[in-house]
Design an enzyme around this catalytic site. Structure first.
Site, PDB file in Angstrom:
ATOM      1  N   THR A  96      -2.164  22.348  30.919  1.00 19.67           N
ATOM      2  CA  THR A  96      -3.362  22.004  31.696  1.00 19.67           C
ATOM      3  C   THR A  96      -3.197  20.572  32.163  1.00 19.67           C
ATOM      4  OG1 THR A  96      -4.740  23.468  30.363  1.00 19.67           O
ATOM      5  CG2 THR A  96      -5.883  21.778  31.639  1.00 19.67           C
ATOM      6  N   LYS A 171      -8.401  26.174  36.417  1.00 21.48           N
ATOM      7  CA  LYS A 171      -8.527  25.801  34.996  1.00 21.48           C
ATOM      8  C   LYS A 171      -9.600  24.726  34.830  1.00 21.48           C
ATOM      9  CE  LYS A 171      -7.658  25.157  30.642  1.00 21.48           C
ATOM     10  NZ  LYS A 171      -7.391  25.953  29.480  1.00 21.48           N
ATOM     11  N   LYS A 239      -9.201  14.993  27.629  1.00 21.95           N
ATOM     12  CA  LYS A 239      -8.107  14.996  28.630  1.00 21.95           C
ATOM     13  C   LYS A 239      -8.521  15.849  29.838  1.00 21.95           C
ATOM     14  CE  LYS A 239      -4.729  17.989  28.030  1.00 21.95           C
ATOM     15  NZ  LYS A 239      -4.507  19.021  29.038  1.00 21.95           N
TER      16      LYS A 239
END
Ligand code: NAP
Length: 295
Positions: A96, A171, A239
């Site tokens: 990701t 995502k 993140k």
């Protein structure tokens, strides 16, 4: 059958690479920390000494590492896979990372005739181990179709989204939905506690109705037991929030709800809760309310 290279044998990569071996592929693996290589080699993979050597022994190189600079390092760095690849090889990044960084990496690779797919996943370690991940894919449709059997060895719901970077945008969408839902669950359960009603009964009652969903059932259920263990760690979610905010800024898109989510997780960061699961955002809500879910 295409030869596969696999870089990044962390929580996710270990199960995913083993599933490729199980599906009959010849798999060459590399991991920065060598100790993690052994179980995958015991399952039938071959170890390489560098990402470059992985690419020399593969037609398709898969990466699942932490963040954008890490993908750049293993693909484009001094010992990176790009230096061992040949024209028409395919790199599939399943980490990701930032859609913007993804587009830049894809461009660099295309200069050498290497195709790239971004194929981030959802479904956690259980999905990685069981081969039931959801995979959202960006890149050329033809490249996607040619490599679909490889993705099918690791996932169940595999959706082609669009060009390079579009899988990562998808995502990011997933992570907006997960975070806003989680904060809603935490706020609702603290609200019930503060009003003095039985939180477990409330949870049971609302789970079966229009408010029901994965976060309420699973992470809400964990909160009722005071369980802050990670399915997904706060540090990893922070993140992802960084990726979401960068992408929103690039598209001049305000994200009021997600911004609030970010501030609540900043509180968790300040309280050294980075290794807790994302459900621990409830601690930030509890602090504001002056009341805990468990009384
Ligand atoms: P992890 O267990 O922390 O593993 C990270 C892997 O990346 C390790 O193999 C690590 O090597 C490697 N790595 C990191 N930086 C590197 C660098 N600069 N050079 C070389 N190798 C590097 O993480 P994970 O849970 O497998 O997650 C991997 C990716 O999947 C992340 O992007 C994450 O957001 C995504 N993801 C995770 C989940 C989940 O539930 N865990 C779910 C969906 C998506 P070392 O072993 O040497 O540290």
């Amino acid at each position: 059958m295409k030869r596969i290279g696999f870089i990044g044998l962390g929580l996710m990569g270990t199960g995913m690479s083993k599933n490729l071996v199980k599906a009959g592929y010849q798999v060459t693996v590399w991991n920065r920390t060598e100790a993690k290589v052994k179980p995958v080699v015991e399952a039938g993979a071959t170890a390489a000494k560098t990402p470059k050597e992985v690419a020399e022994n593969a037609d398709v190189v898969i990466t699942i590492v932490t963040d954008s600079p890490d993908v750049e390092q293993v693909l484009l760095g001094p010992d990176g896979a790009i230096h061992g690849a040949k024209k028409d090889d395919v790199f599939i990044d399943m980490s990701t990372i930032s859609p913007i960084a993804t587009m830049k990496i894809a461009e660099k690779l295309s200069e050498k005739g290497i195709e790239m797919l971004d194929a981030p996943v959802s479904g956690g370690v259980i999905g990685a181990n069981n081969g039931t991940l959801s995979i959202m894919v960006g890149g050329k449709k033809k490249v996607f179709e040619e490599n679909l059997p490889i993705l099918e060895a690791m996932g169940k719901t595999i959706i082609y989204i669009g060009g390079n970077g579009d899988g990562q945008v998808c995502k990011a969408v997933n992570q907006i939905l997960v975070g806003t839902a989680m904060l809603g669950v935490a706020e609702a359960l603290v609200f019930a506690a503060k009003a003095g009603v039985d939180v477990a009964k409330v949870h049971q009652a609302v789970s079966g109705g229009a408010a029901g969903g994965w976060q309420l059932t699973n992470n809400g259920g964990r909160l009722l037991k005071g369980d802050m263990n990670p399915g997904f760690k706060i540090k990893d979610y922070l993140k992802d929030l960084g990726i979401i905010m960068e992408t929103a800024a690039a598209n001049k898109m305000p994200l009021p709800a997600t911004s609030l989510v970010l501030q609540m997780y900043r509180h968790c960061q300040a309280e050294n809760m980075l290794d807790n699961g994302t459900q621990a955002v409830s601690k930030a809500v509890e602090k504001l309310a002056g009341k805990t879910i468990l009384g």
